[in-house]
Design a protein around this motif. Structure first.
Motif, PDB file in Angstrom:
ATOM      1  N   PRO A   5       0.833  -1.216   0.000  1.00  0.00           N
ATOM      2  CA  PRO A   5       0.000   0.000   0.000  1.00  0.00           C
ATOM      3  C   PRO A   5       0.863   1.260   0.000  1.00  0.00           C
ATOM      4  CG  PRO A   5      -0.049  -1.058   2.152  1.00  0.00           C
ATOM      5  CD  PRO A   5       0.731  -1.961   1.240  1.00  0.00           C
ATOM      6  N   MET A   6       0.299   2.315  -0.551  1.00  0.00           N
ATOM      7  CA  MET A   6       1.007   3.598  -0.531  1.00  0.00           C
ATOM      8  C   MET A   6       1.060   4.131   0.897  1.00  0.00           C
ATOM      9  SD  MET A   6       0.219   5.979  -3.832  1.00  0.00           S
ATOM     10  CE  MET A   6      -1.553   5.862  -3.946  1.00  0.00           C
ATOM     11  N   PRO A   7       2.047   4.976   1.191  1.00  0.00           N
ATOM     12  CA  PRO A   7       2.110   5.604   2.513  1.00  0.00           C
ATOM     13  C   PRO A   7       0.861   6.449   2.792  1.00  0.00           C
ATOM     14  CG  PRO A   7       4.176   5.886   1.339  1.00  0.00           C
ATOM     15  CD  PRO A   7       3.196   5.318   0.359  1.00  0.00           C
ATOM     16  N   ARG A   8       0.505   6.537   4.066  1.00  0.00           N
ATOM     17  CA  ARG A   8      -0.640   7.336   4.503  1.00  0.00           C
ATOM     18  C   ARG A   8      -0.141   8.611   5.171  1.00  0.00           C
ATOM     19  NH1 ARG A   8      -3.643   4.759   8.678  1.00  0.00           N
ATOM     20  NH2 ARG A   8      -1.604   4.099   9.366  1.00  0.00           N
ATOM     21  N   PHE A   9      -0.915   9.682   4.973  1.00  0.00           N
ATOM     22  CA  PHE A   9      -0.551  10.986   5.533  1.00  0.00           C
ATOM     23  C   PHE A   9      -1.762  11.627   6.197  1.00  0.00           C
ATOM     24  CE2 PHE A   9       2.318  10.090   2.099  1.00  0.00           C
ATOM     25  CZ  PHE A   9       3.552  10.451   2.609  1.00  0.00           C
ATOM     26  N   LEU A  10      -1.509  12.235   7.346  1.00  0.00           N
ATOM     27  CA  LEU A  10      -2.518  13.039   8.013  1.00  0.00           C
ATOM     28  C   LEU A  10      -2.370  14.455   7.487  1.00  0.00           C
ATOM     29  CD1 LEU A  10      -4.676  13.360  10.254  1.00  0.00           C
ATOM     30  CD2 LEU A  10      -2.791  13.901  11.816  1.00  0.00           C
ATOM     31  N   ALA A  11      -3.438  15.008   6.976  1.00  0.00           N
ATOM     32  CA  ALA A  11      -3.455  16.395   6.509  1.00  0.00           C
ATOM     33  C   ALA A  11      -4.313  17.182   7.497  1.00  0.00           C
ATOM     34  CB  ALA A  11      -4.043  16.480   5.105  1.00  0.00           C
ATOM     35  N   ALA A  50     -10.843  11.607  -4.762  1.00  0.00           N
ATOM     36  CA  ALA A  50     -11.506  10.544  -4.001  1.00  0.00           C
ATOM     37  C   ALA A  50     -10.676   9.269  -3.904  1.00  0.00           C
ATOM     38  CB  ALA A  50     -12.874  10.240  -4.609  1.00  0.00           C
ATOM     39  N   ALA A  51      -9.955   8.915  -4.951  1.00  0.00           N
ATOM     40  CA  ALA A  51      -9.181   7.673  -4.946  1.00  0.00           C
ATOM     41  C   ALA A  51      -8.044   7.708  -3.929  1.00  0.00           C
ATOM     42  CB  ALA A  51      -8.627   7.393  -6.341  1.00  0.00           C
ATOM     43  N   LEU A  52      -7.621   8.888  -3.514  1.00  0.00           N
ATOM     44  CA  LEU A  52      -6.500   9.026  -2.590  1.00  0.00           C
ATOM     45  C   LEU A  52      -6.934   9.347  -1.159  1.00  0.00           C
ATOM     46  CD1 LEU A  52      -4.136  11.060  -4.928  1.00  0.00           C
ATOM     47  CD2 LEU A  52      -4.095   8.591  -4.461  1.00  0.00           C
ATOM     48  N   ILE A  53      -8.222   9.611  -0.965  1.00  0.00           N
ATOM     49  CA  ILE A  53      -8.731   9.965   0.365  1.00  0.00           C
ATOM     50  C   ILE A  53      -9.158   8.693   1.087  1.00  0.00           C
ATOM     51  CG2 ILE A  53     -10.510  11.208   1.643  1.00  0.00           C
ATOM     52  CD1 ILE A  53     -10.568  13.244  -0.703  1.00  0.00           C
ATOM     53  N   LEU A  54      -8.474   8.397   2.191  1.00  0.00           N
ATOM     54  CA  LEU A  54      -8.788   7.208   2.982  1.00  0.00           C
ATOM     55  C   LEU A  54      -9.805   7.497   4.077  1.00  0.00           C
ATOM     56  CD1 LEU A  54      -5.191   5.753   3.404  1.00  0.00           C
ATOM     57  CD2 LEU A  54      -6.904   5.197   1.670  1.00  0.00           C
ATOM     58  N   VAL A  83      -7.288  12.120   5.911  1.00  0.00           N
ATOM     59  CA  VAL A  83      -6.207  11.157   5.726  1.00  0.00           C
ATOM     60  C   VAL A  83      -6.152  10.798   4.246  1.00  0.00           C
ATOM     61  CG1 VAL A  83      -5.313   8.861   6.308  1.00  0.00           C
ATOM     62  CG2 VAL A  83      -6.486  10.229   8.061  1.00  0.00           C
ATOM     63  N   VAL A  84      -4.967  10.943   3.664  1.00  0.00           N
ATOM     64  CA  VAL A  84      -4.774  10.622   2.246  1.00  0.00           C
ATOM     65  C   VAL A  84      -3.637   9.620   2.104  1.00  0.00           C
ATOM     66  CG1 VAL A  84      -5.596  12.862   1.437  1.00  0.00           C
ATOM     67  CG2 VAL A  84      -3.152  12.527   1.839  1.00  0.00           C
ATOM     68  N   GLU A  85      -3.582   9.008   0.934  1.00  0.00           N
ATOM     69  CA  GLU A  85      -2.418   8.189   0.618  1.00  0.00           C
ATOM     70  C   GLU A  85      -1.751   8.781  -0.612  1.00  0.00           C
ATOM     71  OE1 GLU A  85      -3.504   4.138  -0.132  1.00  0.00           O
ATOM     72  OE2 GLU A  85      -4.744   4.638  -1.836  1.00  0.00           O
ATOM     73  N   ALA A  86      -0.429   8.701  -0.626  1.00  0.00           N
ATOM     74  CA  ALA A  86       0.354   9.250  -1.727  1.00  0.00           C
ATOM     75  C   ALA A  86       1.731   8.589  -1.685  1.00  0.00           C
ATOM     76  CB  ALA A  86       0.482  10.764  -1.595  1.00  0.00           C
ATOM     77  N   GLU A  87       2.448   8.690  -2.774  1.00  0.00           N
ATOM     78  CA  GLU A  87       3.784   8.086  -2.840  1.00  0.00           C
ATOM     79  C   GLU A  87       4.761   8.734  -1.864  1.00  0.00           C
ATOM     80  OE1 GLU A  87       4.844   5.447  -4.503  1.00  0.00           O
ATOM     81  OE2 GLU A  87       2.934   5.082  -5.508  1.00  0.00           O
ATOM     82  N   THR A  88       4.646  10.064  -1.705  1.00  0.00           N
ATOM     83  CA  THR A  88       5.565  10.818  -0.852  1.00  0.00           C
ATOM     84  C   THR A  88       4.811  11.951  -0.161  1.00  0.00           C
ATOM     85  OG1 THR A  88       6.091  12.430  -2.575  1.00  0.00           O
ATOM     86  CG2 THR A  88       7.488  10.428  -2.489  1.00  0.00           C
ATOM     87  N   ALA A  89       5.458  12.552   0.839  1.00  0.00           N
ATOM     88  CA  ALA A  89       4.869  13.720   1.505  1.00  0.00           C
ATOM     89  C   ALA A  89       4.689  14.861   0.511  1.00  0.00           C
ATOM     90  CB  ALA A  89       5.738  14.160   2.681  1.00  0.00           C
ATOM     91  N   GLU A  90       5.652  15.030  -0.392  1.00  0.00           N
ATOM     92  CA  GLU A  90       5.539  16.091  -1.407  1.00  0.00           C
ATOM     93  C   GLU A  90       4.323  15.850  -2.299  1.00  0.00           C
ATOM     94  OE1 GLU A  90       6.069  19.407  -3.712  1.00  0.00           O
ATOM     95  OE2 GLU A  90       7.052  18.952  -1.813  1.00  0.00           O
ATOM     96  N   ALA A  91       4.109  14.604  -2.698  1.00  0.00           N
ATOM     97  CA  ALA A  91       2.944  14.285  -3.537  1.00  0.00           C
ATOM     98  C   ALA A  91       1.653  14.557  -2.772  1.00  0.00           C
ATOM     99  CB  ALA A  91       3.008  12.834  -4.006  1.00  0.00           C
ATOM    100  N   ALA A  92       1.622  14.210  -1.489  1.00  0.00           N
ATOM    101  CA  ALA A  92       0.440  14.489  -0.672  1.00  0.00           C
ATOM    102  C   ALA A  92       0.224  15.997  -0.564  1.00  0.00           C
ATOM    103  CB  ALA A  92       0.598  13.866   0.715  1.00  0.00           C
ATOM    104  N   ALA A  93       1.309  16.736  -0.354  1.00  0.00           N
ATOM    105  CA  ALA A  93       1.201  18.196  -0.236  1.00  0.00           C
ATOM    106  C   ALA A  93       0.660  18.820  -1.521  1.00  0.00           C
ATOM    107  CB  ALA A  93       2.559  18.791   0.117  1.00  0.00           C
ATOM    108  N   GLN A  94       1.080  18.321  -2.651  1.00  0.00           N
ATOM    109  CA  GLN A  94       0.634  18.872  -3.939  1.00  0.00           C
ATOM    110  C   GLN A  94      -0.876  18.765  -4.116  1.00  0.00           C
ATOM    111  OE1 GLN A  94       2.354  20.744  -6.127  1.00  0.00           O
ATOM    112  NE2 GLN A  94       4.050  20.584  -4.678  1.00  0.00           N
ATOM    113  N   LEU A  95      -1.496  17.776  -3.485  1.00  0.00           N
ATOM    114  CA  LEU A  95      -2.955  17.633  -3.574  1.00  0.00           C
ATOM    115  C   LEU A  95      -3.672  18.871  -3.051  1.00  0.00           C
ATOM    116  CD1 LEU A  95      -3.410  14.005  -2.184  1.00  0.00           C
ATOM    117  CD2 LEU A  95      -3.586  14.733  -4.585  1.00  0.00           C
ATOM    118  N   PHE A  96      -3.050  19.563  -2.108  1.00  0.00           N
ATOM    119  CA  PHE A  96      -3.714  20.662  -1.405  1.00  0.00           C
ATOM    120  C   PHE A  96      -3.367  22.047  -1.950  1.00  0.00           C
ATOM    121  CE2 PHE A  96      -3.797  17.021   1.332  1.00  0.00           C
ATOM    122  CZ  PHE A  96      -5.070  17.062   1.860  1.00  0.00           C
TER     123      PHE A  96
END
Length: 117
Positions: A5-11, A50-54, A83-96
């Motif tokens: 699974p991809m890493p999970r991040f708290l936003a 939606a596909a990245l929001i856990l 909570v989202v999943e993304a390959e990296t913290a930078e990728a998660a940040a780019q969502l926002f």
């Protein structure tokens, strides 16, 4: 073959208490107009991602802090989470980058933190 699974991040959505107070002090009609635009854009943002929001999380209210000295009212800039999943913290940040919390509402940031356990 097992899929990792991809890493999970708290936003965590942040907003300065004084910015929220300024928003709440605006005439009700102005607040409602901003809310109408912002809520529609927020829903569209969630649909696009939606596909990245856990966990859609939610917005939060006043803080009660528990410390070794007891329980008391407290103030902080936290106003919601997701909570989202993304390959990296930078990728998660780019969502926002274009999130209405920053572009419509008086939010001042979205803090991205990896889950490490």
């Amino acid at each position: 073959m097992e899929v990792t699974p991809m890493p999970r991040f708290l936003a965590v959505y942040t907003m300065k208490p004084e910015d929220l107070a300024s928003f709440r002090n605006m005439p009700k009609a102005e607040q409602d107009a901003i809310d109408a635009v912002g809520v529609a854009q927020w829903k569209a943002w969630e649909e696009r991602n939606a596909a990245l929001i856990l966990d859609r999380g939610g917005m939060v209210g006043k803080t009660t802090r528990v410390t070794k000295d007891g329980v008391a009212a407290a103030q902080n800039p936290l106003c919601g989470y997701l909570v989202v999943e993304a390959e990296t913290a930078e990728a998660a940040a780019q969502l926002f980058r274009d999130h209405p919390h920053l572009t419509v509402f008086p939010g001042d940031g979205v803090d991205i933190m990896p889950f490490v356990t």
